[in-house]
Scaffold this motif. Structure first.
Motif, PDB file in Angstrom:
ATOM      1  N   ARG A  84       0.602  -2.943  -7.335  1.00 44.22           N
ATOM      2  CA  ARG A  84      -0.179  -1.863  -7.839  1.00 44.22           C
ATOM      3  C   ARG A  84      -1.478  -1.815  -7.225  1.00 44.22           C
ATOM      4  O   ARG A  84      -2.249  -0.955  -7.069  1.00 44.22           O
ATOM      5  CB  ARG A  84      -0.408  -2.259  -9.447  1.00 44.22           C
ATOM      6  CG  ARG A  84       0.731  -1.862 -10.222  1.00 44.22           C
ATOM      7  CD  ARG A  84       0.602  -1.600 -11.739  1.00 44.22           C
ATOM      8  NE  ARG A  84      -0.087  -2.925 -12.398  1.00 44.22           N
ATOM      9  CZ  ARG A  84       0.988  -3.772 -12.798  1.00 44.22           C
ATOM     10  NH1 ARG A  84       2.123  -3.467 -13.009  1.00 44.22           N
ATOM     11  NH2 ARG A  84       0.452  -4.877 -13.247  1.00 44.22           N
ATOM     12  N   ALA A  85      -1.858  -3.121  -6.568  1.00 47.49           N
ATOM     13  CA  ALA A  85      -3.006  -3.063  -5.980  1.00 47.49           C
ATOM     14  C   ALA A  85      -3.020  -2.516  -4.615  1.00 47.49           C
ATOM     15  O   ALA A  85      -3.865  -1.999  -3.674  1.00 47.49           O
ATOM     16  CB  ALA A  85      -3.530  -4.655  -5.728  1.00 47.49           C
ATOM     17  N   VAL A  86      -1.770  -2.274  -4.128  1.00 47.30           N
ATOM     18  CA  VAL A  86      -1.577  -1.718  -2.764  1.00 47.30           C
ATOM     19  C   VAL A  86      -1.327  -0.355  -2.872  1.00 47.30           C
ATOM     20  O   VAL A  86      -2.107   0.426  -2.146  1.00 47.30           O
ATOM     21  CB  VAL A  86      -0.197  -2.344  -1.942  1.00 47.30           C
ATOM     22  CG1 VAL A  86       0.105  -1.386  -0.923  1.00 47.30           C
ATOM     23  CG2 VAL A  86      -0.440  -3.772  -1.585  1.00 47.30           C
ATOM     24  N   ARG A  87      -0.585   0.155  -3.917  1.00 45.55           N
ATOM     25  CA  ARG A  87      -0.590   1.674  -4.181  1.00 45.55           C
ATOM     26  C   ARG A  87      -1.820   2.355  -4.280  1.00 45.55           C
ATOM     27  O   ARG A  87      -2.567   2.046  -5.473  1.00 45.55           O
ATOM     28  CB  ARG A  87       0.290   1.805  -5.314  1.00 45.55           C
ATOM     29  CG  ARG A  87       1.730   1.505  -5.079  1.00 45.55           C
ATOM     30  CD  ARG A  87       2.722   1.864  -6.205  1.00 45.55           C
ATOM     31  NE  ARG A  87       4.110   1.045  -6.352  1.00 45.55           N
ATOM     32  CZ  ARG A  87       4.316   0.063  -7.340  1.00 45.55           C
ATOM     33  NH1 ARG A  87       3.316   0.003  -8.053  1.00 45.55           N
ATOM     34  NH2 ARG A  87       5.627  -0.536  -7.220  1.00 45.55           N
ATOM     35  N   GLY A  88      -2.085   3.382  -3.623  1.00 42.46           N
ATOM     36  CA  GLY A  88      -3.253   4.190  -3.918  1.00 42.46           C
ATOM     37  C   GLY A  88      -4.511   3.725  -3.361  1.00 42.46           C
ATOM     38  O   GLY A  88      -5.579   4.411  -2.988  1.00 42.46           O
ATOM     39  N   ASN A  89      -4.567   2.101  -2.887  1.00 42.76           N
ATOM     40  CA  ASN A  89      -5.631   1.523  -2.429  1.00 42.76           C
ATOM     41  C   ASN A  89      -5.325   1.417  -0.969  1.00 42.76           C
ATOM     42  O   ASN A  89      -6.206   2.096  -0.363  1.00 42.76           O
ATOM     43  CB  ASN A  89      -6.130   0.203  -3.284  1.00 42.76           C
ATOM     44  CG  ASN A  89      -7.170  -0.441  -2.728  1.00 42.76           C
ATOM     45  OD1 ASN A  89      -8.096   0.283  -2.402  1.00 42.76           O
ATOM     46  ND2 ASN A  89      -7.137  -1.812  -2.781  1.00 42.76           N
ATOM     47  N   GLU A  90      -4.401   0.605  -0.485  1.00 39.48           N
ATOM     48  CA  GLU A  90      -4.020   0.634   0.876  1.00 39.48           C
ATOM     49  C   GLU A  90      -3.165   1.677   1.347  1.00 39.48           C
ATOM     50  O   GLU A  90      -3.337   2.181   2.631  1.00 39.48           O
ATOM     51  CB  GLU A  90      -3.521  -0.760   1.082  1.00 39.48           C
ATOM     52  CG  GLU A  90      -4.309  -2.025   0.804  1.00 39.48           C
ATOM     53  CD  GLU A  90      -5.364  -2.221   1.426  1.00 39.48           C
ATOM     54  OE1 GLU A  90      -5.634  -1.737   2.724  1.00 39.48           O
ATOM     55  OE2 GLU A  90      -6.617  -2.935   1.162  1.00 39.48           O
ATOM     56  N   ILE A  91      -2.158   2.089   0.768  1.00 34.43           N
ATOM     57  CA  ILE A  91      -1.285   3.147   0.946  1.00 34.43           C
ATOM     58  C   ILE A  91      -1.270   4.244  -0.126  1.00 34.43           C
ATOM     59  O   ILE A  91      -1.276   3.803  -1.383  1.00 34.43           O
ATOM     60  CB  ILE A  91       0.127   2.403   1.201  1.00 34.43           C
ATOM     61  CG1 ILE A  91       0.284   1.287   2.139  1.00 34.43           C
ATOM     62  CG2 ILE A  91       1.204   3.662   1.495  1.00 34.43           C
ATOM     63  CD1 ILE A  91       1.479   0.815   2.033  1.00 34.43           C
ATOM     64  N   SER A  92      -1.705   5.341   0.357  1.00 34.06           N
ATOM     65  CA  SER A  92      -1.438   6.642  -0.799  1.00 34.06           C
ATOM     66  C   SER A  92      -0.380   7.520  -0.320  1.00 34.06           C
ATOM     67  O   SER A  92      -0.011   7.425   0.733  1.00 34.06           O
ATOM     68  CB  SER A  92      -2.875   7.244  -0.712  1.00 34.06           C
ATOM     69  OG  SER A  92      -3.856   6.409  -1.431  1.00 34.06           O
ATOM     70  N   MET A  93       0.021   8.366  -1.304  1.00 34.18           N
ATOM     71  CA  MET A  93       0.969   9.328  -1.145  1.00 34.18           C
ATOM     72  C   MET A  93       0.637  10.537  -1.366  1.00 34.18           C
ATOM     73  O   MET A  93       0.272  10.699  -2.652  1.00 34.18           O
ATOM     74  CB  MET A  93       2.435   8.922  -1.688  1.00 34.18           C
ATOM     75  CG  MET A  93       3.542   9.615  -1.338  1.00 34.18           C
ATOM     76  SD  MET A  93       4.925   8.905  -1.765  1.00 34.18           S
ATOM     77  CE  MET A  93       6.308   9.751  -1.314  1.00 34.18           C
ATOM     78  N   ILE A  94       1.131  11.646  -0.667  1.00 35.14           N
ATOM     79  CA  ILE A  94       0.761  13.079  -1.098  1.00 35.14           C
ATOM     80  C   ILE A  94       2.274  13.458  -1.511  1.00 35.14           C
ATOM     81  O   ILE A  94       2.992  13.683  -0.567  1.00 35.14           O
ATOM     82  CB  ILE A  94       0.235  14.083  -0.117  1.00 35.14           C
ATOM     83  CG1 ILE A  94      -1.018  13.397   0.659  1.00 35.14           C
ATOM     84  CG2 ILE A  94       0.130  15.545  -0.596  1.00 35.14           C
ATOM     85  CD1 ILE A  94      -1.536  14.129   1.528  1.00 35.14           C
ATOM     86  N   PHE A  95       2.579  13.777  -2.764  1.00 32.34           N
ATOM     87  CA  PHE A  95       3.875  14.312  -3.446  1.00 32.34           C
ATOM     88  C   PHE A  95       4.253  15.523  -3.182  1.00 32.34           C
ATOM     89  O   PHE A  95       3.124  16.396  -2.934  1.00 32.34           O
ATOM     90  CB  PHE A  95       3.983  13.627  -4.937  1.00 32.34           C
ATOM     91  CG  PHE A  95       4.016  12.346  -4.915  1.00 32.34           C
ATOM     92  CD1 PHE A  95       5.100  11.422  -4.851  1.00 32.34           C
ATOM     93  CD2 PHE A  95       2.811  11.527  -5.352  1.00 32.34           C
ATOM     94  CE1 PHE A  95       5.133  10.139  -4.979  1.00 32.34           C
ATOM     95  CE2 PHE A  95       2.858  10.470  -5.458  1.00 32.34           C
ATOM     96  CZ  PHE A  95       4.034   9.425  -5.561  1.00 32.34           C
TER      97      PHE A  95
END
Length: 329
Positions: A84-95
């Motif tokens: 959860r600390a990685v998602r959106g912070n280090e790696i983000s995704m455009i769905f």
């Protein structure tokens, strides 16, 4: 410098009919500041790969093996709290499909501010200012007013820009764009691609682009990975791939692209005959055997190794040309 390294990734789904090998031994590398495109037709494993990187697949039905190293850390070894600390912070995704990804009952501003507040401690006034700056960054006019509007009040192109703003909220090092131009008209598609290229220059983020549109690949990618039936069949720089494809599947994809100004306007587009094989059974040989015009007996029995056919150009085919030879059509 390698930012993301995927090594022998296997993502399999347990179904009542058996195990579906959606991704079967994929390896690829995304370097810092690079744009890598994964291309292939629907069902080849592109989106499953991106979901695997962020570990967004339900563990009740999906099993993953191999390694996904981000800045040297294997993401498959992290706890859910660490992810959860990685998602959106280090790696983000455009769905895909921003109308489905955005919450219809929350304002655009609230959704952007939530993405920031999840990873950073920011005052309420600073949150709004940051959200407004993000909308301005992605080219939305009058961003202060748009913060208080709902997704249905925005056009498709503006909703996609909001999705990009949310993805950029915490300045990620890697941006995964899953079909970012789906359902947009060609004018808006061009604007979104220009925006991604501009944001890459400004932020320095690497981009992992998931698409079936080779026009998009030609516009923005520096390196291309071609997938078929869960496996990587070719990898090359974008220039080399378009100039000299080395796998018959890639040649078929390129042959199906309409060409403006073609001398023979009545000429039909190339098509790839047959159907994608079932991923619920183990395929001993080449996954493209049943559709390949160059297939021979060895292709059915022995899976071709992913070999270097030219400088930095890889292909998994027993008979594709090597060295300076041009591709066979």
């Amino acid at each position: 410098m390698a930012l993301l390294e995927i090594e022998n990734l296997q993502t399999h789904f347990r179904t009542p009919d058996g195990v579906n090998r959606a991704v079967d031994g994929l390896s690829l590398t995304v370097n810092a500041g690079e744009t890598v495109a994964i291309v292939g037709e629907s069902g080849c494993g592109k989106s499953v790969t991106s979901m695997s990187v962020l570990r967004l697949l339900p563990e009740s039905v999906a099993a993953m093996a191999g390694a996904i190293r981000f800045m040297g850390t294997d993401l498959l070894s992290l706890t859910e709290k660490q992810m959860r600390a990685v998602r959106g912070n280090e790696i983000s995704m455009i769905f895909q499909e921003p109308m489905m990804s955005l919450n219809p009952v929350l304002t655009v501003g609230r959704q952007i501010k939530e993405a920031i507040a999840l990873h950073e401690r920011v005052s309420r006034s600073d949150l709004r200012q940051r959200a407004e700056q993000l909308l301005a960054l992605v080219g939305i006019p009058d961003p202060g007013r748009r913060l208080d509007e709902y997704p249905h009040q925005l056009s498709g192109g503006m909703r996609q820009r909001v999705m990009i703003a949310i993805a950029l909220a915490c300045s990620p090092k890697l941006l995964i764009a899953d079909e970012p131009t789906t359902a947009l008209d060609v004018t808006i598609q061009a604007q979104i691609l220009d925006l991604l290229a501009d944001l890459k220059r400004k932020t320095g983020a690497a981009i992992l682009l998931i698409t079936h549109d080779l026009g998009v690949v030609a516009e923005i990618a520096t390196k291309v990975v071609v997938m078929y039936a869960g496996r990587k069949v070719e990898e090359a720089s974008a220039v080399d791939l378009f100039e000299s494809p080395r796998h018959p599947y890639t040649i078929g994809l390129l042959g199906a692209v309409p060409r403006i100004g073609s001398e023979n306007r009545k000429e039909k587009l190339a098509e790839i005959p047959g159907l994608v094989p079932s991923l619920k059974r183990r395929i001993p040989g080449c996954v493209f055997f049943n559709r390949c015009p160059k297939a021979q007996d060895v292709c059915k029995e022995i899976a071709p190794a992913l070999e270097e056919k030219a400088n930095g150009h890889l292909a998994a085919c027993h008979f594709s040309p090597r060295g300076g030879q041009s591709s066979w059509v």
